[in-house]
Design an enzyme around this catalytic site. Structure first.
Site, PDB file in Angstrom:
ATOM      1  N   GLY A  71     -25.720  52.639  37.708  1.00 41.83           N
ATOM      2  CA  GLY A  71     -25.803  52.056  39.039  1.00 41.83           C
ATOM      3  C   GLY A  71     -27.166  51.465  39.353  1.00 41.83           C
ATOM      4  N   THR A  72     -28.227  52.153  38.934  1.00 46.73           N
ATOM      5  CA  THR A  72     -29.578  51.663  39.239  1.00 46.73           C
ATOM      6  C   THR A  72     -29.830  50.309  38.591  1.00 46.73           C
ATOM      7  OG1 THR A  72     -30.502  53.863  39.573  1.00 46.73           O
ATOM      8  CG2 THR A  72     -32.045  52.133  38.928  1.00 46.73           C
ATOM      9  N   ASN A 151     -24.218  57.831  50.008  1.00 45.21           N
ATOM     10  CA  ASN A 151     -24.238  58.948  49.061  1.00 45.21           C
ATOM     11  C   ASN A 151     -24.667  60.271  49.671  1.00 45.21           C
ATOM     12  OD1 ASN A 151     -26.695  57.190  49.031  1.00 45.21           O
ATOM     13  ND2 ASN A 151     -27.563  58.923  47.944  1.00 45.21           N
ATOM     14  N   GLN A 181     -20.567  55.232  44.959  1.00 47.95           N
ATOM     15  CA  GLN A 181     -19.846  56.382  45.522  1.00 47.95           C
ATOM     16  C   GLN A 181     -18.437  56.023  45.986  1.00 47.95           C
ATOM     17  OE1 GLN A 181     -20.748  59.490  45.409  1.00 47.95           O
ATOM     18  NE2 GLN A 181     -22.906  59.287  44.869  1.00 47.95           N
ATOM     19  N   SER A 201     -21.054  52.967  38.711  1.00 47.45           N
ATOM     20  CA  SER A 201     -21.719  53.892  37.780  1.00 47.45           C
ATOM     21  C   SER A 201     -20.700  54.777  37.097  1.00 47.45           C
ATOM     22  CB  SER A 201     -22.729  54.753  38.544  1.00 47.45           C
ATOM     23  OG  SER A 201     -23.278  55.732  37.697  1.00 47.45           O
ATOM     24  N   GLY A 202     -20.876  55.001  35.785  1.00 47.96           N
ATOM     25  CA  GLY A 202     -19.924  55.777  35.008  1.00 47.96           C
ATOM     26  C   GLY A 202     -19.928  57.264  35.296  1.00 47.96           C
ATOM     27  N   HIS A 203     -21.113  57.854  35.498  1.00 48.20           N
ATOM     28  CA  HIS A 203     -21.163  59.313  35.579  1.00 48.20           C
ATOM     29  C   HIS A 203     -20.733  59.848  36.939  1.00 48.20           C
ATOM     30  CE1 HIS A 203     -25.143  60.159  37.687  1.00 48.20           C
ATOM     31  NE2 HIS A 203     -25.215  58.866  37.485  1.00 48.20           N
ATOM     32  N   THR A 239     -28.230  45.587  22.587  1.00 52.11           N
ATOM     33  CA  THR A 239     -26.999  46.005  21.911  1.00 52.11           C
ATOM     34  C   THR A 239     -26.162  46.842  22.873  1.00 52.11           C
ATOM     35  OG1 THR A 239     -28.095  46.051  19.761  1.00 52.11           O
ATOM     36  CG2 THR A 239     -26.044  47.315  19.969  1.00 52.11           C
ATOM     37  N   CYS A 327     -31.096  61.294  42.959  1.00 53.38           N
ATOM     38  CA  CYS A 327     -32.056  60.392  42.314  1.00 53.38           C
ATOM     39  C   CYS A 327     -33.440  60.509  42.936  1.00 53.38           C
ATOM     40  CB  CYS A 327     -31.558  58.957  42.403  1.00 53.38           C
ATOM     41  SG  CYS A 327     -29.938  58.766  41.646  1.00 53.38           S
TER      42      CYS A 327
END
Length: 385
Positions: A71-72, A151, A181, A201-203, A239, A327
């Site tokens: 996300g950042t 958040n 979120q 964001s994935g996590h 990559t 964060c």
């Protein structure tokens, strides 16, 4: 000791299937997607499949999906990339005063580069004031960024209304949404909302850490902020993180299966938790907590107890929560969000965030409430007045 994880807005446990897929791609299908041989083609297929997944979920084109480290980075690329690419059109940027640090601090950086930034106020529930947005727009405005879900307090922003106001003023002003979120809790369709860029964001959705998405409408002018081998159409060199992208894609697919049932379950748990919290004196719920708020976030102020003290007291009982944005948690300071919504002075350093996931159970909520009933009076007794 029982373990209860209620810090899902900070990060989530990856789905078992995601962990297995990531390991498989790391150890079996480990080719570089830029390589022309079969191993490279196998790796590239994971990226193509992931683009297809996100294009379908967001109802956008595959060519408008770009993978990032989270996300950042997505927020940084959206803001810096568009600000620099559109500087000739103007130097004014708009956001809200309760954004994630990835937005606030990037806007501060852009101020140092000569841009003028307006930070919009929010109401006491944490929603952006649309009249203030109307007043802030001017001929120099080139970008507006508004988060989907806050958040810390779980307020859901009127994104469609805000985008409509912006586009009615000038259709060339870009509209960015930090949906970190919101994605996985709501069906988000940028084109329908009037959104030009959207960060994911994935996590936060039971995917791997270090993975993210930035949707960029094909009409958007944007400059890269990373330079290298010109991967991803030279918008995001480096990559590609193929194991991460594969896991991210699977997590996104999985979280949207039976989404309504998952969200309803969280809403019922949230309602139950808030009813239980009401039994504790001198507490407050920040923001809204009805159907118009996010289903998974509850921000509770406990007057008379420092948040850090209560956090560690709960930790000793196996309950993991947060005192605000993860964060920024290594740099304790009064939350800008709580100040932004006008929270009482007694709650500014006495607020905890409880955040759930589809894995949270009613037994865990009951255990947390029982623990709070026991330790809050004790901690207050020892608090200096």
């Amino acid at each position: 000791m029982k373990e209860v994880y209620l810090d899902n807005s900070a990060t989530t446990r990856a789905y078992d299937s995601v962990g297995k897929l990531v390991a498989h791609v790391m150890c079996e299908d480990y080719g570089n997607p830029s390589s022309l041989h079969r191993k490279g083609v196998e790796a590239e297929q994971y990226i193509k499949d992931a683009k297809e997944t996100f294009a379908r979920l967001l109802k956008v084109q595959e060519k408008e999906i770009f993978f990032t480290s989270g996300g950042t980075e997505s927020d940084n690329l959206a803001l810096i990339g568009t600000a620099m690419a559109n500087r000739r059109a103007g130097n004014h940027l708009i956001t809200t005063g309760i954004e994630h640090p990835a937005i606030i601090n990037t806007m501060r950086y852009l101020e140092e580069q000569g841009f003028r930034v307006t930070f919009l106020p929010v109401d006491r529930y944490g929603r952006v004031q649309l009249e203030a947005l109307k007043e802030a727009l001017c001929d120099e405005t080139i970008l507006v960024s508004v988060m989907y879900v806050n958040n810390e307090v779980g307020s859901v922003q009127p994104v469609a209304e805000a985008a409509s106001i912006v586009k009615a003023y000038n259709k060339n002003i870009l509209f960015h949404v930090d949906a970190v979120q919101g994605f996985g809790k709501y069906r988000i369709h940028p084109k329908k909302l009037g959104v030009d860029l959207c960060s994911i964001s994935g996590h936060k959705i039971h995917g791997p850490k270090g993975t993210g998405v930035l949707y960029i409408d094909s009409k958007v002018k944007i400059k890269p902020i990373l330079f290298g081998g010109e991967q991803q159409k030279n918008i995001r060199s480096g990559t590609e993180n193929v194991p991460g992208i594969a896991g991210l894609s699977l997590a996104a697919k999985t979280i949207y299966e039976d989404l309504d049932e998952k969200v309803q379950k969280m809403r019922k748990l949230k309602e139950h938790f808030i009813e239980g919290i009401a039994r504790i004196e001198n507490t407050t719920i920040h923001g809204l907590y009805d159907e118009t708020s996010a289903p998974h976030i509850i921000s509770v102020g406990f007057a008379g107890i420092r948040s850090e003290v209560l956090l560690h007291a709960l930790e000793e009982k196996g309950i993991y929560i947060s005192s605000g944005s993860a964060c920024a948690s290594n740099h304790p300071q009064v939350s800008g969000v709580l100040k932004g919504i006008g929270a009482g002075q007694e709650f500014l350093d006495a607020t905890l965030r409880f955040s759930m996931s589809e894995f949270t159970t009613s037994e865990e909520i009951d255990y947390t409430l029982d623990t709070l009933y026991n330790i809050v009076p004790v901690l207050r007794k020892y608090t200096r007045h």
